[in-house]
Scaffold this active site. Structure first.
Site, PDB file in Angstrom:
ATOM      1  N   ARG A 159      28.182  38.175  10.584  1.00 55.77           N
ATOM      2  CA  ARG A 159      27.810  37.081   9.686  1.00 55.77           C
ATOM      3  C   ARG A 159      26.473  37.422   9.048  1.00 55.77           C
ATOM      4  O   ARG A 159      25.646  38.133   9.655  1.00 55.77           O
ATOM      5  CB  ARG A 159      27.691  35.763  10.448  1.00 55.77           C
ATOM      6  CG  ARG A 159      28.976  35.308  11.149  1.00 55.77           C
ATOM      7  CD  ARG A 159      28.718  34.021  11.917  1.00 55.77           C
ATOM      8  NE  ARG A 159      29.928  33.532  12.589  1.00 55.77           N
ATOM      9  CZ  ARG A 159      30.258  33.836  13.846  1.00 55.77           C
ATOM     10  NH1 ARG A 159      29.461  34.628  14.570  1.00 55.77           N
ATOM     11  NH2 ARG A 159      31.365  33.361  14.384  1.00 55.77           N
ATOM     12  N   LYS A 183      26.938  32.498  16.955  1.00 50.68           N
ATOM     13  CA  LYS A 183      26.849  31.039  17.027  1.00 50.68           C
ATOM     14  C   LYS A 183      26.706  30.581  18.471  1.00 50.68           C
ATOM     15  O   LYS A 183      27.355  31.113  19.370  1.00 50.68           O
ATOM     16  CB  LYS A 183      28.108  30.410  16.410  1.00 50.68           C
ATOM     17  CG  LYS A 183      28.177  30.536  14.891  1.00 50.68           C
ATOM     18  CD  LYS A 183      29.376  29.804  14.340  1.00 50.68           C
ATOM     19  CE  LYS A 183      29.414  29.836  12.822  1.00 50.68           C
ATOM     20  NZ  LYS A 183      30.595  29.119  12.277  1.00 50.68           N
ATOM     21  N   HIS A 255      29.985  37.179   3.085  1.00 54.42           N
ATOM     22  CA  HIS A 255      31.130  36.903   3.957  1.00 54.42           C
ATOM     23  C   HIS A 255      32.345  37.741   3.571  1.00 54.42           C
ATOM     24  O   HIS A 255      33.234  37.973   4.399  1.00 54.42           O
ATOM     25  CB  HIS A 255      31.472  35.412   3.903  1.00 54.42           C
ATOM     26  CG  HIS A 255      31.897  34.855   5.228  1.00 54.42           C
ATOM     27  ND1 HIS A 255      31.066  34.808   6.323  1.00 54.42           N
ATOM     28  CD2 HIS A 255      33.082  34.357   5.657  1.00 54.42           C
ATOM     29  CE1 HIS A 255      31.706  34.284   7.352  1.00 54.42           C
ATOM     30  NE2 HIS A 255      32.926  34.004   6.974  1.00 54.42           N
ATOM     31  N   HIS A 281      34.822  34.994  17.224  1.00 56.72           N
ATOM     32  CA  HIS A 281      35.550  33.737  17.061  1.00 56.72           C
ATOM     33  C   HIS A 281      35.811  33.121  18.427  1.00 56.72           C
ATOM     34  O   HIS A 281      36.275  33.797  19.344  1.00 56.72           O
ATOM     35  CB  HIS A 281      36.891  33.971  16.353  1.00 56.72           C
ATOM     36  CG  HIS A 281      36.750  34.213  14.885  1.00 56.72           C
ATOM     37  ND1 HIS A 281      37.732  34.822  14.129  1.00 56.72           N
ATOM     38  CD2 HIS A 281      35.741  33.941  14.015  1.00 56.72           C
ATOM     39  CE1 HIS A 281      37.333  34.897  12.876  1.00 56.72           C
ATOM     40  NE2 HIS A 281      36.131  34.376  12.787  1.00 56.72           N
ATOM     41  N   TYR A 290      43.791  36.342   9.361  1.00 61.33           N
ATOM     42  CA  TYR A 290      43.902  37.724   8.900  1.00 61.33           C
ATOM     43  C   TYR A 290      45.322  38.266   9.020  1.00 61.33           C
ATOM     44  O   TYR A 290      45.667  39.236   8.366  1.00 61.33           O
ATOM     45  CB  TYR A 290      42.907  38.611   9.651  1.00 61.33           C
ATOM     46  CG  TYR A 290      41.496  38.179   9.346  1.00 61.33           C
ATOM     47  CD1 TYR A 290      40.932  38.435   8.097  1.00 61.33           C
ATOM     48  CD2 TYR A 290      40.749  37.461  10.263  1.00 61.33           C
ATOM     49  CE1 TYR A 290      39.658  37.995   7.785  1.00 61.33           C
ATOM     50  CE2 TYR A 290      39.471  37.016   9.968  1.00 61.33           C
ATOM     51  CZ  TYR A 290      38.941  37.285   8.721  1.00 61.33           C
ATOM     52  OH  TYR A 290      37.689  36.842   8.411  1.00 61.33           O
TER      53      TYR A 290
END
Length: 309
Positions: A159, A183, A255, A281, A290
């Site tokens: 990211r 995150k 991104h 993720h 994807y």
């Protein structure tokens, strides 16, 4: 009245959920949208525990009338639901009025993906030489830094916030791995490709020492000309400019490199769980987008090469 609840919610998101400041601000804005609706409709005296499902439904309709997209509505509903879930966990309310609040259907738009050739075109568009004040050629420090950034983004699928916060101490060049803090401060280890490794070594040895490093950014990998960490906006502008120079008309952003990294892995036959791990993720469902892109790739290939398609 609502301010005290927002403060408690903010502390919960930071301490219990370990969310970034950016994510916390997004949740708080969602709650503030509900407050704005109540104030605009003469219900400013309602406390969070007094709000009903009907109030929430009318709030979402109000947001729709403001012209917000279904995606924006869904985002706000998600924030409001998280707020009331928190109030339930803390025993501040007995019933959750958001439980039956329906989220508008959103169409999942597949992001633009760059081909490998397009990525190479963008990297080739970087000016590694520039002119000084006297018209003489000299090495472009920012150009070599930008090349290291793009190679790292495509090699690791990071990211943009992870790129800007990447520390030198998190880059293990001897074993070609980087440690990424994603995150919720979750760590993951990503292999570093040979091209990215080469550019980072060149940047660290020849380029970065020429930037005036500011206090607090001694360990920051990618610096701006003032010796501070690069902003996300700066990387966005760098990539936009390079896409334009390379003649790429797709909607390209930082991104896009992350999407391209994942798509190329899936197209090459990589296991979806491995891709999930490298992207950071939390849910495999997020990574499954994807596989949709992969099917489009297969369909386009058939259209191009199959005589009966």
């Amino acid at each position: 009245m609502w301010e005290s609840f927002r403060t408690l919610f903010k502390n919960y998101l930071r301490l219990e959920k370990s969310l970034s400041d950016h994510s916390i601000q997004a949740y708080i804005r969602d709650v503030e949208k509900l407050e704005q609706y109540l104030q605009a409709n003469g219900k400013e005296k309602l406390r969070p525990q007094d709000v009903t499902l009907e109030d929430l439904q009318k709030c979402i309709h109000w947001i729709f009338e403001l012209g917000m997209s279904a995606t924006s509505q869904a985002r706000i509903i998600s924030g409001i639901k998280a707020f009331y879930k928190f109030l339930m966990l803390e025993d501040m309310i007995k019933d959750d009025p958001s439980q039956l609040l329906e989220t508008p259907r959103t169409t999942r738009k597949l992001p633009d993906v760059l081909t490998f050739d397009e990525i190479e075109q963008m990297i080739a568009a970087i000016d590694l030489i520039e002119m000084d004040a006297k018209g003489h050629e000299k090495v472009s420090l920012e150009g070599h830094r930008n090349k290291a950034i793009l190679e790292t983004m495509y090699s690791c699928g990071m990211r943009v916030s992870e790129v800007t916060s990447l520390q030198i101490s998190q880059v293990y060049l001897d074993v070609s791995f980087v440690k990424v803090i994603g995150k919720g401060d979750k760590e993951r280890i990503i292999p570093l490709g040979s091209a990215a490794r080469k550019e980072i070594i060149h940047y660290l040895e020849r380029v970065r020492p020429q930037f005036p490093v500011k206090y607090g950014d001694e360990d920051t990998l990618f610096l701006n000309r003032r010796g501070r960490a690069l902003s996300r906006v700066m990387i966005f502008l760098i990539i936009k400019e390079l896409a334009e120079k390379a003649g790429i008309t797709k909607n390209v952003s930082p991104h896009t490199f992350r999407h391209s990294f994942a798509t190329h892995l899936v197209e090459g036959g990589a296991d979806l769980r491995v891709v999930q791990e490298m992207l950071g993720h939390e849910s495999i469902t997020t990574t499954e987008i994807y596989t949709h892109i992969d099917r489009e790739f297969l369909r386009d290939t058939l259209r191009q090469f199959h005589p009966r398609f």
